[in-house]
Design a protein around this motif. Sequence first.
Motif, PDB file in Angstrom:
ATOM      1  N   UNK A   1       0.801  -1.237   0.000  1.00 18.50           N
ATOM      2  CA  UNK A   1       0.000   0.000   0.000  1.00 18.50           C
ATOM      3  C   UNK A   1       0.834   1.288   0.000  1.00 18.50           C
ATOM      4  N   UNK A   2       1.921   1.322   0.759  1.00 18.94           N
ATOM      5  CA  UNK A   2       2.744   2.540   0.778  1.00 18.94           C
ATOM      6  C   UNK A   2       3.385   2.796  -0.576  1.00 18.94           C
TER       7      UNK A   2
ATOM      8  N   UNK B   1       2.195   1.716  -3.419  1.00 14.03           N
ATOM      9  CA  UNK B   1       1.089   2.105  -4.311  1.00 14.03           C
ATOM     10  C   UNK B   1       0.799   3.595  -4.146  1.00 14.03           C
ATOM     11  N   UNK B   2       0.840   4.070  -2.899  1.00 10.50           N
ATOM     12  CA  UNK B   2       0.571   5.495  -2.641  1.00 10.50           C
ATOM     13  C   UNK B   2       1.637   6.371  -3.300  1.00 10.50           C
ATOM     14  N   UNK B   3       2.879   5.908  -3.281  1.00 13.49           N
ATOM     15  CA  UNK B   3       3.953   6.711  -3.888  1.00 13.49           C
ATOM     16  C   UNK B   3       3.826   6.725  -5.409  1.00 13.49           C
TER      17      UNK B   3
ATOM     18  N   UNK C   1       1.036   6.314  -7.114  1.00 17.88           N
ATOM     19  CA  UNK C   1      -0.111   7.160  -7.465  1.00 17.88           C
ATOM     20  C   UNK C   1       0.199   8.641  -7.265  1.00 17.88           C
TER      21      UNK C   1
ATOM     22  N   UNK D   1      -4.906   5.432  -0.538  1.00 17.01           N
ATOM     23  CA  UNK D   1      -4.151   4.736   0.512  1.00 17.01           C
ATOM     24  C   UNK D   1      -5.023   4.511   1.742  1.00 17.01           C
TER      25      UNK D   1
ATOM     26  N   UNK E   1      -7.365   1.708   1.052  1.00 21.80           N
ATOM     27  CA  UNK E   1      -6.736   0.378   1.039  1.00 21.80           C
ATOM     28  C   UNK E   1      -6.335  -0.098   2.432  1.00 21.80           C
TER      29      UNK E   1
END
Lengths: 210, 210
Positions: A87-88, A90-92, A94, B72, B75
């Motif tokens: 998730x972290x 993915x956040x970066x 995005x 985030x 998720x």
Amino acid sequence: MRLHGFFRSGASYRVRIALGMKGIAFEQTSYMLRRGDQRQPAYLDMNPQGLVPTLELDDGTRLTQSVAILEWLEETHPQPSMLPSDPLQRARVRAFALAIACDIHPVQNLGVLNAVKALGHTEAQVNDWAKRVNSDGLDACEKMIAGNFGPFCFGNQPTMADICLVPQLVNARRFGCDMTRWPRLLAAEAACMALPYFAAAAPELQPDAE
Amino acid sequence: MRLHGFFRSGASYRVRIALGMKGIAFEQTSYMLRRGDQRQPAYLDMNPQGLVPTLELDDGTRLTQSVAILEWLEETHPQPSMLPSDPLQRARVRAFALAIACDIHPVQNLGVLNAVKALGHTEAQVNDWAKRVNSDGLDACEKMIAGNFGPFCFGNQPTMADICLVPQLVNARRFGCDMTRWPRLLAAEAACMALPYFAAAAPELQPDAE
């Protein structure tokens, strides 16, 4: 599927790359943006913003907003993935993609440039605006991935970040930016362009290229 | 968690709503945007774009770009959800949210308005720019949800679409838009503002409100 877009539109280019990545065959309908094709009533019916692209599914469903289309493609065709699993991370990814999709691309897009021109400015001043938006924005993008290993924006697989980056670098070149400021971004671009589906999505290879 | 933001920033407002929705307690650090706090070196270290918000996690990790932060949060804290479960509906919610986050908000944001002013335009011309961007963009948003039942943008639960809409309507009012053009958007806003976490996130209730 049918992609309603334009060869030079950066947002259409993102979706072409993603469709290629997922191995999805598609046809294209072209809208000449400077002629205003995207503001014709028939197109506004499927895309009330009057922007390209729109992705039309085989059952007639229409999807708009390129990043929403990327997320839909990722959810419905998970492999190969354009987002990491963590998730972290993915956040970066995005955040990088949206730094381009929200804060660079729309501010240097045709509609805004026309609005600047309508305020009484010359073509040179309009281009200077677009060049500055690209330069400042991509300076930030270079810093956002400075700490990551490559060759792609985030590691050894292309992600949504690369899918947004590659079309934006085309715009940056078109507006005369000093590309040597961004060695990390250019390395990611080179890694992408070695992949057949990135290469095939290039503007100059589309049926409507001038 | 700590939200680095500003009471009047629409992007900060989105994250305040989402944190409240997920029931996450947070502290705030305020950056006076007109004074340029967000361009100080210490802030640029955590957010190279020099934009608010940044969400700082308890372990010091920093997340940027409000819509990436919303994803985030969704998720990592799935309930209550801000996205429907059906992929097509998710795509429609995201398209609406991004129509605001990409094509309205950044084009009427402080940085762009300052750039218009720097071209030699008056405060009135700058406000006219911001008003037109909000009006045209929200006209499209009204059409994007015209076919959905309410009371929220997409049905009977608030989504990422509402989380982006509510702050944008604050801006539209500030720039003097004719709000009567958007009955469907205003109905969604009213449904949102009846929820305690939407109400608590309002700009005027933040510690840094002027």
